[in-house]
Design an enzyme around this catalytic site. Structure first.
Site, PDB file in Angstrom:
ATOM      1  N   CYS B  81       0.819  -1.220   0.000  1.00 52.00           N
ATOM      2  CA  CYS B  81       0.000   0.000   0.000  1.00 52.00           C
ATOM      3  C   CYS B  81       0.849   1.264   0.000  1.00 52.00           C
ATOM      4  CB  CYS B  81      -0.963  -0.009   1.175  1.00 52.00           C
ATOM      5  SG  CYS B  81      -2.048  -1.435   1.138  1.00 52.00           S
ATOM      6  N   HIS B 329      -9.532   3.258  -1.583  1.00 53.96           N
ATOM      7  CA  HIS B 329      -8.141   2.836  -1.419  1.00 53.96           C
ATOM      8  C   HIS B 329      -7.682   1.962  -2.593  1.00 53.96           C
ATOM      9  CE1 HIS B 329      -4.421   1.627   0.266  1.00 53.96           C
ATOM     10  NE2 HIS B 329      -4.819   0.657   1.056  1.00 53.96           N
TER      11      HIS B 329
END
Ligand SMILES: [Zn+2]
Lengths: 143, 381
Positions: B81, B329
């Site tokens: 991420c 996200h």
């Protein structure tokens, strides 16, 4: 499913669960002689201190305390919910993750730091493609 | 060493675009960032491209195949991420090193739906639900429970993070969702992994964001200092060894280490920060990072959310974009999208969600496994 390929007895669910013949099951850690870091599973180099060839197997304790947990209500298809995912600090060192059983899946009933013991049972009936059954470890509250 | 500036930056509205390709999404953001500063792909000396899902598929080159194959060097990177922020940081380093004067960074991701993490059976039998859980909601629930264990943080306090971030997203037209979620709604939503309900888990979306970075000399030459944003610090850390990290990823230590370095590099302290975009992949995580980033003292994160200090209008607004929880996200795009958000406030262009008078902002992402990337951005006065 070909049952004839299955082993005689149940297999350990992970390499660090040991099922000695004629003895009690236990969890095995690997401990660095240089810095006392404990690992699950075999390795030759310590990732804490970098020492090489200093790691020996150790028998981990069968009691410990609940560090933290989550109650899992949604998982992947075919996985029965809810279950309690628990992180347990074993007495004598080592931290292990597993299912906490023998207590309601209710945050009111679960306390951080509660004493638990490690118990060894069939792996919820799960079998591999050869029909082998498995022994797993679980945590349950101890008084 | 030269200062490095963001001179052009933009992101697409996050959403679900199953009919489009990854390079197509990346190309759109790249063109938007170029247009933001009025430069052309021919002006770019290198491309740093972040994408996780197609990490072995030369996404950066395929972006150039859509918008201009100028023959420049392309670096494709993947860092969980922290992928987008890592691509941005590589671009920043090339400017700081004096190798290039103007470069492009792109972050892009196309996500499936559903749970991330866990499950990989490996050999033998599946371990999920047998040896606890490896799903991301559970992993971050356990990380949050560590805070609850230490400081008595409650389910309600964790849930308030989602109420706040969903509220913020109603002011952000580029967020996936723009829906108010009152506290009862968040707490009564489907429980995924206690204490994270469905509304306390980030949204898997497709998205892309891109930035044009420039050296000081070049930015002045091009007349681009007017809307430029200074990159005052860029820091990347990995996770140092921790006692429990074989079974419990540690998102705290790598963040604290990165924060200390970033504040030192920028010559500021946490009290100087006017807004923060941090890695609220789950509501539980945001609470941890208030303390990890020094926005409050250890043990005060619960109070901080209770008193609205991290809400728009509060002492240090956090995730005014809506955050990962509501803006969405898209893993590889998230890091650059955070930088877009903070830059937009520093430029005074954030419209209804503008943090008034913002002159310093911080962005933070965590890639499990682990990588932490922090950027300090400053308004050019
Ligand atoms: Zn060692």
């Amino acid at each position: 499913m070909s049952e004839e390929n299955a082993a005689q007895g149940p297999l350990p669910v992970v390499d660090f669960l040991k099922l000695p013949e004629g003895g009690d099951p236990y969890l095995e850690g690997h401990k660095c002689k240089a810095c006392d870091a404990i690992y699950l599973g075999e390795r030759s180099i310590c990732s804490k201190c970098g020492a090489r060839g200093e790691i020996d197997p150790v028998k981990l304790g069968n009691t410990g305390t609940l560090y933290v947990y989550s109650i899992v209500h949604r998982s992947f298809p075919g996985i029965e919910v809810p279950y309690i995912s628990a992180i347990v600090d074993l007495d004598g060192g080592g931290t292990v993750k597993g299912n906490l059983i023998g207590v309601d899946a209710d945050p009111e009933k679960i306390e951080f730091g509660m004493p638990v013991e490690v118990v060894y049972k069939d792996a919820l009936g799960r079998k591999d493609k050869d029909g082998n059954s498995y022994t797993s470890y679980f945590f349950q509250p101890r008084s | 060493m030269t200062n490095a500036y963001v001179v052009g930056i933009d992101m697409i509205k996050f959403g679900r675009f199953p009919e489009r390709s990854v390079p197509d999404l990346g190309a759109e953001a790249a063109l938007m960032a170029l247009d933001d500063c009025g430069l052309k792909i021919q002006d770019m000396q290198a491309l740093y491209c972040g994408n996780l899902g197609q990490a072995n598929a030369m996404v950066g080159q395929r972006v150039l195949q859509q918008i201009g194959q100028t023959g420049i060097p392309v670096v494709n990177c993947a860092n969980a991420c922290a992928t987008g922020a890592t691509a941005f940081r590589e671009a920043w380093m090339s400017i700081k090193a004096g190798v290039y004067d103007v470069v492009l960074a792109v972050g892009v991701e196309q996500m499936g739906r559903g749970l991330l993490g866990g499950s990989g059976a490996g050999k033998g039998i599946p371990k999920e639900g047998l040896l606890g859980s490896g799903t991301m909601p559970a992993v971050f629930a356990e990380a949050g429970q560590e805070h609850a264990r230490k400081y008595g943080t409650t389910f309600e306090q964790f849930a308030k993070v989602s109420v706040k971030n969903h509220h913020h997203s109603t002011l952000n037209p580029k967020a996936m969702y723009q829906i108010e979620t009152p506290l009862e709604t968040v707490m009564n939503a489907e429980m995924i992994a206690y204490p994270n309900t469905k509304l306390m888990c980030s949204v898997n979306v497709d998205g892309s964001a891109a930035a044009v970075l420039c050296s000081e000399k070049k930015a002045k030459e091009l007349g681009l200092m007017g809307r430029a944003v200074k990159v005052a610090a860029s820091v990347l850390t990995s996770d140092p060894w921790q006692e429990r990290d074989l079974v419990m990823p540690d998102v705290n230590t790598c963040t604290r280490k990165a924060a200390a370095t970033a504040y030192e590099m920028a010559g500021i302290g946490p009290e100087d920060v006017n807004l923060v975009e941090l890695h609220d992949c789950f509501a539980t995580a945001e609470i941890l990072h208030y303390e990890n980033l020094g926005l409050c003292k250890d043990g005060e994160a619960g109070r901080m959310i209770d008193e609205g200090e991290s809400a728009l209008g509060g002492r240090v607004p956090v995730n005014v974009s809506g955050g990962l929880l509501s803006k969405g996200h898209p893993l590889g795009a998230t890091g650059i999208a955070n930088i877009y958000e903070v830059s937009t406030h520093l430029r005074g262009e954030a419209g209804k969600r503008q943090v008034e008078g913002a002159s310093v902002g911080l962005t933070h992402v965590i890639g499990l496994g682990s990588a932490c990337a922090l950027h300090v951005l400053e308004k050019v006065s």
